[in-house]
Design an enzyme around this catalytic site. Structure first.
Site, mmCIF file in Angstrom:
data_model
loop_
_atom_site.group_PDB
_atom_site.id
_atom_site.type_symbol
_atom_site.label_atom_id
_atom_site.label_comp_id
_atom_site.label_asym_id
_atom_site.label_seq_id
_atom_site.Cartn_x
_atom_site.Cartn_y
_atom_site.Cartn_z
ATOM 1 C CG ASP A 1 10.906 1.323 1.641
ATOM 2 O OD1 ASP A 1 11.606 2.174 2.112
ATOM 3 O OD2 ASP A 1 9.835 0.815 2.088
ATOM 4 C CG HIS B 1 9.493 0.791 11.580
ATOM 5 N ND1 HIS B 1 7.996 0.697 11.476
ATOM 6 C CD2 HIS B 1 9.714 -0.109 10.298
ATOM 7 C CE1 HIS B 1 7.604 0.052 10.427
ATOM 8 N NE2 HIS B 1 8.509 -0.515 9.815
ATOM 9 C CD GLU C 1 6.198 1.017 5.945
ATOM 10 O OE1 GLU C 1 7.132 1.125 5.127
ATOM 11 O OE2 GLU C 1 5.969 0.279 6.841
ATOM 12 C CD GLU D 1 9.503 4.294 4.124
ATOM 13 O OE1 GLU D 1 10.878 4.319 2.985
ATOM 14 O OE2 GLU D 1 9.001 3.383 4.170
ATOM 15 C CG ASP E 1 6.637 2.276 1.048
ATOM 16 O OD1 ASP E 1 6.254 2.041 -0.100
ATOM 17 O OD2 ASP E 1 6.768 1.195 1.871
ATOM 18 N NE ARG F 1 1.616 -1.105 8.270
ATOM 19 C CZ ARG F 1 2.924 -0.931 7.858
ATOM 20 N NH1 ARG F 1 3.625 -1.986 7.197
ATOM 21 N NH2 ARG F 1 3.256 0.280 8.246
ATOM 22 C CD GLN G 1 3.991 -5.222 5.201
ATOM 23 O OE1 GLN G 1 3.284 -4.265 5.301
ATOM 24 N NE2 GLN G 1 4.954 -5.424 5.348
ATOM 25 C CE1 TYR H 1 4.618 -11.526 7.028
ATOM 26 C CE2 TYR H 1 7.178 -11.231 6.647
ATOM 27 C CZ TYR H 1 6.263 -11.652 7.514
ATOM 28 O OH TYR H 1 6.432 -12.014 8.615
ATOM 29 C CE LYS I 1 5.773 -2.242 3.061
ATOM 30 N NZ LYS I 1 6.031 -1.178 3.847
ATOM 31 C CB THR J 1 5.674 4.808 -3.211
ATOM 32 O OG1 THR J 1 5.804 3.434 -3.086
ATOM 33 C CG2 THR J 1 6.698 5.339 -2.416
ATOM 34 C CB THR K 1 8.592 3.194 9.099
ATOM 35 O OG1 THR K 1 7.970 2.550 8.084
ATOM 36 C CG2 THR K 1 7.952 3.999 10.031
ATOM 37 C CD GLU L 1 6.475 1.489 14.122
ATOM 38 O OE1 GLU L 1 6.467 2.158 13.022
ATOM 39 O OE2 GLU L 1 7.796 1.865 14.964
#
Lengths: 416, 416
Positions: free
Chosen positions: B125, B132, B198, B200, B233, B237, B240, B244, B253, B257, B348, B362
């Protein structure tokens, strides 16, 4: 069955491949054109053609799962089949009645070529040595706390590239990529100048696989893991330093990950089980791995890293903060599927002492203090032509040692 | 062949699945017990059983690659076979001589069930929308530059979990995991409270695969990529944010997916090719993607995100800073192998305008400004039962529109 039963074949004294080990690999016979890769088991300095042995013993369905080209069909069978096959192997190798049939199926190790033992669907690499994580933190972020706040709460990990997991002995072509020279405003492109190793232990998933949404608790580790294998997670430190923010390592790792020739069954590692280091923070329930959860799940495996024949490190796997059972529980707690053949690795194994560090990044303090080798040469990172061989052993029954064989790789020059 | 040739079957006016599209998917017929998943091509509101059509036309070897269970065998055939098949499909669907044979092999879309079209060996990804990446930077690191120093020099990306790439329509079970409550010193465990999407576009690798050490330059994009597919995806959050650092997103994630039902061949996207945005920094040679490298490799695809039927975003794929051709060149420049079926996704897709942002993160400014929906409800992140449907279209020949179908998913409650 009693551990003292002896093999009718002469096994070398102190062989790391005695009846208490019986690790699985994939081989072809040298000199046989287009020989089919199939499953073999190491016995002393020979390799048993297991599929043919199973067929001879009247187990054609089992034999088909051993016909190759990899261990994946055997991995799918699951724990009870693995245990049964292990029992049969011991029978075949100890009972004189089987000798006439089985002995011709033992090939000299020198006469066979070993291949990638399994094909992973997904490959996850953890970062589970406190000493390694702290060493790297100190080198990369000297003004910060060495460990990030999450480190003792969860086994930090990331996905690697399954398609570039390669067999021991595969030449490692020096990767090219972007790196930011010190003080420069823009990156350059070229061969990595800081090519490194990571000495790791990997665990190979087996069983029918899980369903989406179905975690694997610590208690069920044995049902979902077939065995352990040596891993060298080659790393380009200059590429890594430039690319890894904010989504983690990518091209610095994805050019090649080597795995050992032999997958040692969990059953062979019973004697090696040991308690992991004391944890300083309380664990969330799903990460508890004490006796109640079937633990301890640490393994007392002694690793050795050789560079061009010279021993440069002795990483102790027993010192890992997070165990493989915790790693698998964490990896699946969000409902992620695991499939037979999946590989998850420990991350670099580094002990508390400098001679126990499993990467050149640590051994040379970020490249600032070259290793002085016996032949008068010095190394910060790997040179073209260098060969790295990682080996490991663990305690077996009755004072024996269980061997993992080796994971080897030689650096080839970058492509032009 | 001339684009104006018409199909002997009645295609709905303005169908997104006209003769200029012909996307590939995998279907079974509803109500047929244990029907085998096999390759289908969307034609108007019907699906052609391509393998049977190929067999009827006297191409048994080709037909075998279309027998399922996925597109992977077709993907392995490579560019010239794909072009040939596309030509045959047009012949079969326009030449009255084929009508008698082919028309019975067209099944009503309502009568078939669609499945995961391909099984990726590796899933990467990227993070290739400047809008973004900058939006997320501003939300997550308000006191920092929104883009990291590497962002305009390379397409930042990471490996995702191939084993949890799922078909459109698969229920998405809310993942559980660790997250750090604001101001807390230790993490909690529980269902994600900030479940996001997300939107994509993914690209599906085809061809014989590359060898270790063999990069795919921008110029060779068409030989190694079969087509494009919608991707959602899903992202947790809160998980994450805690996990991360420093190795990137992992469990946030890897729970699922979703990919679209239809893979649109690159050949169908010729009219959609467009120049990517002006680049502000000079690119290293291997990332140049101008006319000399066969570019432009941007695609003018208009995406739409619906939450419970209501349109919440219109991300413009043409605004992506990094193109798929650059992504593949970057992904392989270190010598990493690609294999037929591999998936790499854009990250994204977000345009410059707020209604063009492809994630709730967002659209709700990090969860601070709820979306007000037409039914009077509000959302920051996804609620159980919410359904997200992403669609897309691109310009085709003669003013037609090429459709990507949809990628859909509904949120199921977390397991207890």
């Amino acid at each position: 069955m009693p551990e003292t039963t002896t093999c009718w074949a002469d096994l070398p004294a102190d062989t790391p491949f005695g009846l208490d080990n019986l690790p699985y690999g994939v081989f072809t016979v040298r000199g046989v054109e287009r020989d089919r890769p199939r499953v073999g088991v190491a016995v002393g300095d020979r390799v048993l053609d297991v599929g043919r042995a199973a067929r001879a013993a009247g187990h054609p369905a089992l034999a088909r799962t051993l016909d190759g080209p990899d261990l994946n069909p055997l991995l799918r069978l699951g724990r009870s089949a693995w245990t049964e096959l292990r029992g049969m192997l011991r029978d075949w190798l100890t009972d004189e009645d089987h000798r006439e049939t089985v002995e011709p199926l033992l090939l000299a190790r020198a006469d066979v070529e070993m291949h990638l033992p399994f094909h992973p669907g997904d490959y996850v690499d953890f970062y589970s040595s406190e000493h390694h994580a702290a060493n790297l933190g100190r080198i990369l972020r000297p003004n910060d706390e060495p460990l990030k706040p999450n480190w003792k709460h969860l086994p930090v990990g990331y996905h690697g590239r399954a398609g570039t997991v390669v067999a021991s002995g595969t030449p490692i072509v020096r990767p090219r990529g972007q790196r930011l020279p010190a003080g420069a405003g823009a990156p350059e492109f070229g061969p990595s100048a800081r090519l490194d190793i990571e000495a790791e232990m990997g665990f190979v998933v087996g069983g029918a696989g899980t369903r989406l949404g179905e975690p694997v608790p610590v208690e069920e580790f044995r049902d979902h893991v077939f065995g352990a294998v040596l891993v060298n997670d080659w790393s380009a430190r200059d590429i890594q330093a430039w690319e890894y923010v904010p989504l983690g390592p990518f091209l610095a790792k994805s050019f090649a990950t080597s795995v050992g020739e032999w997958v040692v069954p969990l059953d062979a590692l019973e004697e090696a089980r040991t308690a992991p280091p004391e944890r300083d923070v309380e664990l969330l329930d799903y990460l508890r791995d004490g006796a109640e959860q079937g633990g301890p799940w640490g393994f007392d495996v002694a690793m050795e890293v050789r560079l061009n024949g010279e021993r440069i490190a002795e990483p102790p796997f027993a010192s890992m903060y997070w165990t493989a059972a915790q790693q698998l529980a964490h990896l699946t707690v969000n409902g992620a599927v695991v499939r037979a053949g999946d590989l998850f690795a420990s991350g670099t194994v580094s002990g508390p002492e400098p001679h126990q560090w499993g990467s050149l990044m640590e051994l040379t303090r970020g490249g600032r203090e070259p290793l002085k080798l016996a032949d008068g040469e010095e190394r910060t990172f790997l040179a073209d032509g260098d060969e790295v061989v990682i080996t490991a052993t663990a305690p077996g029954a009755n004072g024996s040692r269980i061997g993992f064989g080796e994971v080897a790789g030689r650096i080839a020059p970058a492509r032009r």
